[in-house]
Design a protein around this motif. Structure first.
Motif, mmCIF file in Angstrom:
data_model
loop_
_atom_site.group_PDB
_atom_site.id
_atom_site.type_symbol
_atom_site.label_atom_id
_atom_site.label_comp_id
_atom_site.label_asym_id
_atom_site.label_seq_id
_atom_site.Cartn_x
_atom_site.Cartn_y
_atom_site.Cartn_z
ATOM 1 N N ILE A 59 0.850 -1.186 0.019
ATOM 2 C CA ILE A 59 -0.034 0.104 -0.030
ATOM 3 C C ILE A 59 0.899 1.087 -0.020
ATOM 4 C CG2 ILE A 59 -1.911 1.206 1.241
ATOM 5 C CD1 ILE A 59 -2.665 -1.318 2.679
ATOM 6 N N MET A 60 0.971 1.775 -1.106
ATOM 7 C CA MET A 60 1.869 3.190 -1.356
ATOM 8 C C MET A 60 0.949 4.229 -1.816
ATOM 9 S SD MET A 60 5.098 3.998 -0.857
ATOM 10 C CE MET A 60 5.729 2.450 -0.732
ATOM 11 N N PRO A 61 0.632 5.123 -1.040
ATOM 12 C CA PRO A 61 -0.179 6.340 -1.492
ATOM 13 C C PRO A 61 0.682 7.369 -2.354
ATOM 14 C CG PRO A 61 0.253 6.576 0.922
ATOM 15 C CD PRO A 61 0.788 5.337 0.433
ATOM 16 N N CYS A 62 0.119 8.543 -2.820
ATOM 17 C CA CYS A 62 0.811 9.362 -3.319
ATOM 18 C C CYS A 62 2.104 10.035 -2.529
ATOM 19 C CB CYS A 62 -0.214 10.505 -3.766
ATOM 20 S SG CYS A 62 0.797 11.941 -4.839
ATOM 21 N N SER A 63 3.038 9.769 -3.074
ATOM 22 C CA SER A 63 4.287 9.919 -2.308
ATOM 23 C C SER A 63 5.223 11.157 -2.860
ATOM 24 C CB SER A 63 5.349 8.779 -2.134
ATOM 25 O OG SER A 63 5.798 8.166 -3.408
ATOM 26 N N GLY A 64 4.881 11.912 -3.758
ATOM 27 C CA GLY A 64 5.785 12.908 -4.362
ATOM 28 C C GLY A 64 5.600 14.262 -3.797
ATOM 29 N N ARG A 65 4.608 14.567 -2.863
ATOM 30 C CA ARG A 65 4.483 15.917 -2.056
ATOM 31 C C ARG A 65 5.474 15.982 -1.062
ATOM 32 N NH1 ARG A 65 -0.751 14.047 -2.839
ATOM 33 N NH2 ARG A 65 -1.913 15.128 -4.533
ATOM 34 N N LYS A 66 6.226 17.224 -1.011
ATOM 35 C CA LYS A 66 7.295 17.151 0.186
ATOM 36 C C LYS A 66 6.589 17.859 1.091
ATOM 37 C CE LYS A 66 11.636 19.593 1.155
ATOM 38 N NZ LYS A 66 12.562 20.507 0.693
ATOM 39 N N GLN A 67 7.079 17.262 2.337
ATOM 40 C CA GLN A 67 6.153 17.814 3.531
ATOM 41 C C GLN A 67 6.927 18.803 4.197
ATOM 42 O OE1 GLN A 67 3.064 16.574 4.649
ATOM 43 N NE2 GLN A 67 3.243 15.321 2.772
ATOM 44 N N PRO A 68 6.386 20.047 4.781
ATOM 45 C CA PRO A 68 7.093 21.368 5.179
ATOM 46 C C PRO A 68 7.737 20.957 6.695
ATOM 47 C CG PRO A 68 4.652 21.172 5.697
ATOM 48 C CD PRO A 68 4.893 19.993 4.935
ATOM 49 N N LYS A 69 8.694 21.870 6.969
ATOM 50 C CA LYS A 69 9.499 21.563 8.082
ATOM 51 C C LYS A 69 8.532 21.503 9.537
ATOM 52 C CE LYS A 69 13.627 23.132 10.409
ATOM 53 N NZ LYS A 69 14.735 24.107 10.408
ATOM 54 N N SER A 70 8.596 20.411 10.262
ATOM 55 C CA SER A 70 7.806 20.432 11.328
ATOM 56 C C SER A 70 8.234 19.250 12.296
ATOM 57 C CB SER A 70 6.095 20.224 11.052
ATOM 58 O OG SER A 70 5.504 20.119 12.125
ATOM 59 N N CYS A 71 7.442 19.131 13.361
ATOM 60 C CA CYS A 71 7.844 17.947 14.460
ATOM 61 C C CYS A 71 7.128 16.966 14.174
ATOM 62 C CB CYS A 71 7.334 18.607 16.052
ATOM 63 S SG CYS A 71 7.896 17.336 17.019
ATOM 64 N N TYR A 72 7.988 15.784 13.702
ATOM 65 C CA TYR A 72 7.415 14.523 13.298
ATOM 66 C C TYR A 72 7.779 13.386 14.219
ATOM 67 C CZ TYR A 72 6.222 17.281 9.141
ATOM 68 O OH TYR A 72 5.785 18.074 7.894
ATOM 69 N N VAL A 73 6.780 12.418 14.367
ATOM 70 C CA VAL A 73 7.453 11.222 14.713
ATOM 71 C C VAL A 73 7.133 10.083 13.734
ATOM 72 C CG1 VAL A 73 7.066 11.820 17.275
ATOM 73 C CG2 VAL A 73 5.126 10.381 16.092
ATOM 74 N N ILE A 74 7.933 8.989 13.642
ATOM 75 C CA ILE A 74 7.691 7.859 12.981
ATOM 76 C C ILE A 74 7.340 6.757 13.820
ATOM 77 C CG2 ILE A 74 8.582 6.350 10.919
ATOM 78 C CD1 ILE A 74 10.502 8.810 10.407
ATOM 79 N N ASN A 75 6.202 5.890 13.264
ATOM 80 C CA ASN A 75 5.833 4.565 13.884
ATOM 81 C C ASN A 75 6.023 3.630 13.014
ATOM 82 O OD1 ASN A 75 5.072 6.227 16.011
ATOM 83 N ND2 ASN A 75 2.785 5.692 15.868
ATOM 84 N N LEU A 76 6.649 2.475 13.592
ATOM 85 C CA LEU A 76 6.920 1.489 12.571
ATOM 86 C C LEU A 76 6.442 0.247 13.291
ATOM 87 C CD1 LEU A 76 9.937 2.930 12.357
ATOM 88 C CD2 LEU A 76 10.413 1.478 10.649
ATOM 89 N N LYS A 77 5.691 -0.446 12.468
ATOM 90 C CA LYS A 77 5.079 -1.749 12.879
ATOM 91 C C LYS A 77 5.478 -2.893 12.169
ATOM 92 C CE LYS A 77 1.477 -4.319 14.926
ATOM 93 N NZ LYS A 77 1.322 -4.416 16.338
ATOM 94 N N PHE A 78 6.206 -3.849 12.944
ATOM 95 C CA PHE A 78 6.496 -5.246 12.359
ATOM 96 C C PHE A 78 5.759 -6.255 12.463
ATOM 97 C CE2 PHE A 78 10.169 -2.579 13.301
ATOM 98 C CZ PHE A 78 10.731 -2.415 12.155
ATOM 99 N N LYS A 79 5.457 -7.298 11.388
ATOM 100 C CA LYS A 79 4.820 -8.410 11.373
ATOM 101 C C LYS A 79 5.562 -9.329 12.280
ATOM 102 C CE LYS A 79 2.304 -11.871 8.886
ATOM 103 N NZ LYS A 79 1.818 -12.243 7.401
ATOM 104 N N SER A 80 5.032 -10.278 13.171
ATOM 105 C CA SER A 80 5.641 -11.074 13.672
ATOM 106 C C SER A 80 6.485 -12.276 12.839
ATOM 107 C CB SER A 80 4.750 -12.065 14.696
ATOM 108 O OG SER A 80 5.435 -13.153 15.134
ATOM 109 N N GLN A 81 7.787 -12.390 13.017
ATOM 110 C CA GLN A 81 8.376 -12.897 12.302
ATOM 111 C C GLN A 81 8.467 -14.743 12.526
ATOM 112 O OE1 GLN A 81 10.326 -11.649 9.437
ATOM 113 N NE2 GLN A 81 8.677 -9.980 10.071
#
Length: 298
Positions: free
Chosen positions: A135-157
């Protein structure tokens, strides 16, 4: 005669021998588990911090710090950053996939970028082993400078190498359990699952819900529930045909973890629906903007 000892029969000797073997196995696992688990966790944290470092580099920031990684749910982690930054979605995808490609976590994971001040998702995507499911939405728009956090969810291996080691080391334990089961096999044959609702169970439609055992009984079939699925269904079972607010569900299920994850609620609701779908009289309905309701017809 006083002071004499009764001779042990063969069964007693066998039980004592297997009991000693069980004790040794448990001691070995206890001493080895902590060290390996701590090592794996430290290694995983380094990998996630490396991802944060790569994201900052792609954004042109080579000096800001990546803050300590936080575990916010099962197999889900959060990356936080010292300063604000901007990012190009394509570059973020590349940075994360490049770092994960060097590890066995390269398949089946979900990434969500959120604002620091709220739970709104700015950008997100999902990668699967079967690339057709990506699932890959439109990824061409640059996001402005701001405070972000990144959540990574892994499937059980599945079973990792340390886990396989524990499984092999537990063979004596399995042998002991098998012996005990074989000794009580005759009595177990006469045991029948009680399909009627015991005092601590709930009758939901045509399903018997036993929260103590985390089980659903329906037409002779038993369905196991995870801990969170069990907690969710218990809330609904206590208030059937009533709207339960999202905030209440999130608070009661995730409060002990210190972090409330809205998307996790939707995921567990979806899993719970599948386990209840065998009974057409039961529906777990989404009430838009409010929460969920367990509808029971009949």
């Amino acid at each position: 005669m006083a002071g004499s000892k009764l001779p042990m029969n063969k069964t007693t000797k066998r039980l004592l021998g297997l009991g000693s073997l069980l004790l040794m196995t448990l001691l070995c696992v206890a001493f080895s588990f902590t060290g390996k688990d701590d090592f794996d966790m430290a290694r995983q944290e380094i990998l996630l911090r490396k991802i944060g470092h790569e994201v900052l580099l792609y954004s042109g920031d080579s000096t800001s710090r990546v803050m300590p990684v936080q575990k916010i749910a099962e197999n889900e982690y959060q990356l936080r950053f010292e300063n604000e930054f901007s990012f190009q979605p394509d570059s973020l995808v590349k940075a994360i996939s490049s770092a994960l490609a060097k590890d066995n976590l390269a398949n089946d994971y979900i990434v969500n970028v959120l604002n620091c001040g709220g739970n709104s998702v700015i950008f997100g995507y999902a990668i699967f082993k079967n690339k057709k499911d990506n699932i890959m939405p439109c990824s061409g728009r640059k996001q402005p400078k701001s405070c972000y956090v990144i959540n990574l969810k892994f499937k059980s291996q599945g079973l990792s190498m340390p886990s396989k080691g524990y499984l092999i080391g537990g063979i004596p334990l399995l042998a002991f359990i098998g012996f005990v089961i074989s000794m009580s096999g005759k009595s177990r044959k006469n045991t029948v699952v009680n399909s009627s609702a015991p005092d601590n169970s709930f009758k939901i439609g045509n399903i018997i819900f036993n929260p103590a055992r985390r089980q659903l009984h329906s037409a002779g079939m038993i369905t196991e529930l995870t801990l969170k699925e069990n907690k969710l269904l218990l809330i609904f079972a206590r208030s059937p045909n009533e709207i339960i607010e999202r905030s209440r569900l999130q608070k009661e299920i995730w409060e002990d973890e210190g972090v409330i994850v809205g998307r996790s609620l939707d995921m567990f609701i979806s899993k719970l629906r599948k386990k209840l779908e065998h009974d057409p009289a039961i529906k777990l309905v989404n009430i838009h903007g409010k929460g969920y309701k367990l509808e029971i017809n009949g």
